[in-house]
Design a protein around this motif. Structure first.
Motif, PDB file in Angstrom:
ATOM      1  N   SER A  23      15.095 -16.116  13.534  1.00  0.00           N
ATOM      2  CA  SER A  23      14.420 -15.429  14.647  1.00  0.00           C
ATOM      3  C   SER A  23      12.969 -15.858  14.800  1.00  0.00           C
ATOM      4  CB  SER A  23      14.495 -13.913  14.471  1.00  0.00           C
ATOM      5  OG  SER A  23      13.879 -13.514  13.244  1.00  0.00           O
ATOM      6  N   SER A  25       9.631 -16.634  16.724  1.00  0.00           N
ATOM      7  CA  SER A  25       9.147 -16.059  17.984  1.00  0.00           C
ATOM      8  C   SER A  25       9.594 -16.925  19.155  1.00  0.00           C
ATOM      9  CB  SER A  25       7.621 -15.972  17.972  1.00  0.00           C
ATOM     10  OG  SER A  25       7.170 -15.127  16.952  1.00  0.00           O
ATOM     11  N   THR A  28      14.761 -15.016  19.551  1.00  0.00           N
ATOM     12  CA  THR A  28      15.026 -13.800  18.778  1.00  0.00           C
ATOM     13  C   THR A  28      16.267 -13.035  19.207  1.00  0.00           C
ATOM     14  OG1 THR A  28      13.501 -12.629  20.266  1.00  0.00           O
ATOM     15  CG2 THR A  28      12.594 -13.435  18.176  1.00  0.00           C
ATOM     16  N   ASP A  74      10.465 -10.827  14.727  1.00  0.00           N
ATOM     17  CA  ASP A  74      10.252 -12.268  14.928  1.00  0.00           C
ATOM     18  C   ASP A  74       9.543 -12.844  13.709  1.00  0.00           C
ATOM     19  OD1 ASP A  74       7.932 -10.716  15.852  1.00  0.00           O
ATOM     20  OD2 ASP A  74       7.046 -12.663  16.304  1.00  0.00           O
TER      21      ASP A  74
END
Length: 369
Positions: A23, A25, A28, A74
């Motif tokens: 995940s 950024s 995600t 994230d």
């Protein structure tokens, strides 16, 4: 109020599920679905923002002045900056982390059509070839490249694989839990915070569901790139408790054990009254804790305030050694933090006047002095 019994097995299990779900950024969606599925299993209602931040609700006896508890799901990562003539990839970081922690990392490259595995390497990676030049080569993201585990050695080969500028890389987390309670992995910031929040929700639902006021667990998806909780708050939220990592490093007062309460970060001091309420709860329920100030650090609290939310914020953390590198924490800190968040959810609101965005002087607090 009572200390909820935290299910440590559940906490570790959900942490591992989060760690094994990539995940970075901007990429995600998978982890958003994972957290949503877990909230559904726990019977907690929630809704999603357009981009995927999660706003859940634990109903209280009254709806205002309600509170939020936030963790981000994230992580750091990388993105393809360029396709090289030697069949390797130039990278830029997603989030702020040093390339020296990327050297040697295994990673997954997400293309438009699938996934490719590979390794991030310095330009000179063979000691048998370059000898002492390896130790003298410069560091930084301009001096590493991604080697794909496919038969590719030129630009045309990369194009045939479907690789493009802007493709995401997720760095392997490589978790290991020792019999002494230490947890080593990448991206414990803030997968461990999300696991703490989910474990707290599970315990509160099971043991003390009669909350005094609505509480909104929030899971944000862009904290590592700065925006975080800027677009995920309910407009009537008066208090926001952020869960994130503390930094156990020379010159800091954080610890890998107990709760570390941040008094300020680079964005400035946290709300005096909410921070001292958290300290009071630690003292009342004998939760080990310490205070710290972070100079090169910001969290979802900063993003919420910078977006114009008039909300009291505090930051509670689990101590992380080697933050934004190959990180280490201890289960003791996660359990202590979950207990604190559990009693905070049961605590009455700080000030009844906080239910109003604007109000008279009556009921406004005074700091000691």
């Amino acid at each position: 109020m009572k200390l909820p019994a935290i299910d440590s097995n559940y906490l570790v299990d959900i942490l591992l599920k989060l760690l094994f779900t990539p995940s970075p950024s901007g990429y995600t969606d998978r982890v958003v679905h994972l957290v949503c599925e877990e909230l559904e299993r726990l019977g907690v209602p929630f809704e999603l923002t357009r981009r995927g931040a999660i706003r859940a609700t634990l109903k209280g006896r009254v709806s205002q002045p309600d509170r939020a508890v936030v963790a981000h799901i994230d992580t750091l990562g990388a993105m393809v900056k360029g396709l090289k003539e030697n069949g390797r990839l130039q990278l830029v970081p997603v989030g702020h982390w040093n390339a020296r922690f990327a050297e040697g990392a295994r990673a997954t490259l997400f293309t438009d059509t699938g996934q490719l595995r590979g390794t991030i390497l310095p330009m000179k990676a063979s000691g048998h070839t370059f000898g002492p030049e390896i130790d003298n080569q410069p560091g930084g993201w301009d001096h590493v490249e991604f080697r794909i585990d496919s038969r590719v050695s030129d630009l045309n080969g990369l194009l045939r694989l479907g690789v493009h500028v802007g493709d995401f890389l997720a760095i392997d987390t490589c978790p290991e839990i020792t019999d002494t309670g230490f947890i080593n992995a990448r991206h414990l910031d803030d997968k461990a915070g999300a696991a703490v929040l989910l474990a707290t929700i599970e315990a509160v639902q099971r043991e003390c569901p009669d909350l005094p006021v609505d509480c909104h667990p929030l899971f944000t998806i862009s904290e590592e790139v700065g925006s975080g909780a800027s677009a995920a708050l309910h407009q009537d939220v008066a208090e926001m408790l952020t869960i994130d990592n503390g930094t156990t490093a020379p010159g800091q007062n954080s610890s890998e054990f107990g709760v570390t309460i941040a008094m300020a970060d680079q964005s400035g001091p946290f709300d005096y009254h909410l921070t001292h309420r958290v300290i009071q709860l630690c003292q009342e329920f004998s939760i080990p804790h310490q205070r710290d100030v972070f100079r090169y650090y910001r969290s979802d609290s900063a993003a919420a305030l910078e977006a114009g939310n008039d909300v009291r914020t505090a930051l509670v953390t689990f101590g992380v050694d080697a933050s934004h590198g190959y990180e280490r924490i201890h289960l003791d800190a996660l359990e202590s933090l979950a207990r604190l968040v559990g009693v905070y959810m049961q605590a009455p609101p700080l000030f009844s006047r906080d239910r109003y965005e604007m109000g008279p002087r009556a009921g406004f607090p005074t700091q000691p002095g």
